[in-house]
Write a protein that holds these residues in place. Structure first.
Motif, PDB file in Angstrom:
ATOM      1  N   TRP A  95       0.835  -1.192   0.000  1.00 13.96           N
ATOM      2  CA  TRP A  95       0.000   0.000   0.000  1.00 13.96           C
ATOM      3  C   TRP A  95       0.870   1.241   0.000  1.00 13.96           C
ATOM      4  O   TRP A  95       1.944   1.253   0.611  1.00 13.96           O
ATOM      5  N   ARG A  96       0.392   2.297  -0.634  1.00 14.77           N
ATOM      6  CA  ARG A  96       0.983   3.627  -0.548  1.00 14.77           C
ATOM      7  C   ARG A  96       0.096   4.442   0.382  1.00 14.77           C
ATOM      8  O   ARG A  96      -1.135   4.319   0.346  1.00 14.77           O
ATOM      9  N   SER A  97       0.704   5.259   1.207  1.00 14.43           N
ATOM     10  CA  SER A  97      -0.035   5.996   2.221  1.00 14.43           C
ATOM     11  C   SER A  97       0.646   7.339   2.441  1.00 14.43           C
ATOM     12  O   SER A  97       1.872   7.395   2.558  1.00 14.43           O
ATOM     13  N   THR A  98      -0.140   8.411   2.478  1.00 12.59           N
ATOM     14  CA  THR A  98       0.400   9.736   2.763  1.00 12.59           C
ATOM     15  C   THR A  98      -0.384  10.368   3.905  1.00 12.59           C
ATOM     16  O   THR A  98      -1.611  10.454   3.846  1.00 12.59           O
ATOM     17  N   TRP A  99       0.360  10.787   4.935  1.00 11.94           N
ATOM     18  CA  TRP A  99      -0.199  11.433   6.123  1.00 11.94           C
ATOM     19  C   TRP A  99       0.033  12.934   6.011  1.00 11.94           C
ATOM     20  O   TRP A  99       1.144  13.374   5.691  1.00 11.94           O
ATOM     21  N   MET A 100      -1.014  13.722   6.265  1.00  7.02           N
ATOM     22  CA  MET A 100      -0.916  15.180   6.277  1.00  7.02           C
ATOM     23  C   MET A 100      -1.513  15.703   7.564  1.00  7.02           C
ATOM     24  O   MET A 100      -2.632  15.344   7.916  1.00  7.02           O
ATOM     25  N   ASP A 101      -0.751  16.538   8.274  1.00  6.37           N
ATOM     26  CA  ASP A 101      -1.183  17.094   9.558  1.00  6.37           C
ATOM     27  C   ASP A 101      -0.939  18.597   9.544  1.00  6.37           C
ATOM     28  O   ASP A 101       0.164  19.049   9.857  1.00  6.37           O
ATOM     29  N   PRO A 102      -1.942  19.402   9.157  1.00  4.07           N
ATOM     30  CA  PRO A 102      -1.724  20.842   9.079  1.00  4.07           C
ATOM     31  C   PRO A 102      -1.491  21.512  10.430  1.00  4.07           C
ATOM     32  O   PRO A 102      -0.875  22.576  10.483  1.00  4.07           O
ATOM     33  N   VAL A 103      -1.943  20.914  11.537  1.00  2.00           N
ATOM     34  CA  VAL A 103      -1.703  21.504  12.851  1.00  2.00           C
ATOM     35  C   VAL A 103      -0.204  21.637  13.110  1.00  2.00           C
ATOM     36  O   VAL A 103       0.262  22.646  13.635  1.00  2.00           O
ATOM     37  N   ASN A 104       0.558  20.619  12.719  1.00  3.80           N
ATOM     38  CA  ASN A 104       2.000  20.617  12.950  1.00  3.80           C
ATOM     39  C   ASN A 104       2.825  20.786  11.671  1.00  3.80           C
ATOM     40  O   ASN A 104       4.046  20.701  11.706  1.00  3.80           O
TER      41      ASN A 104
END
Length: 169
Positions: A95-104
């Motif tokens: 699987w390919r997975s991308t995490w995005m967290d605009p808070v940090n």
């Protein structure tokens, strides 16, 4: 209109999508995280998971601490982010997975694989520090998520986050 084109009620390629698709729904999270001073903090939060992009991917939204909880939206301990995950058509079982967290202000790419015992391990080794995230003890109404960090290219790992999830829908 966004929700109409983003969300998908049914998967495309159902067997492949079940690795993460089985988590579809809403969850209550109990989070523990290791701080820079070596002490553990706790919080409660929420997770929402669903199929997206024509049923070809699974997206989740993590909010810790949850809305109205102490520390909600306050970096660096809080996170409010999303992950989009999809089976890699070039590498079966991956699987390919991308995490995005605009808070940090964080964005990380992961490669994920099933562990053979019903769990999943995801590795992000294209940036420093390396991150390893695991889904374990996956059941219809609960699972455990844990995070480890390596500052020496995977030779040693520090366990720095743990979440238990309980289905609420």
């Amino acid at each position: 209109m966004l929700h109409e084109v983003l969300h998908a009620p049914e998967p495309t390629g159902a067997d492949e999508l079940e690795l993460f698709g089985r988590l579809s729904g809403s969850w209550r999270l109990s989070w523990r995280g290791l701080g820079p001073d070596g002490t553990w903090s706790t919080a409660v939060g929420e997770l929402h998971v669903g199929r997206v992009l024509g049923g070809r991917a699974v997206q989740d939204v993590w909010v810790v601490p949850g809305p109205g909880e102490p520390g909600a939206g306050v970096p660096p301990r809080a996170f409010h982010g999303t992950t989009v995950r999809f089976p890699d058509p070039q590498v079966p079982g991956t699987w390919r997975s991308t995490w995005m967290d605009p808070v940090n202000g964080r964005v990380r790419r992961f490669t994920g694989r099933p562990t053979g015992d019903g769990g999943v391990v995801l590795l992000s080794d294209d940036d420093r520090p390396w991150l390893r995230w695991r889904f374990t003890d996956v059941r219809a109404d609960s699972f455990t998520w844990s995070a480890e960090t390596s500052r020496d290219d995977g030779r040693t790992w520090v366990h720095d986050e743990l979440m238990t999830a309980r289905r609420v829908d």
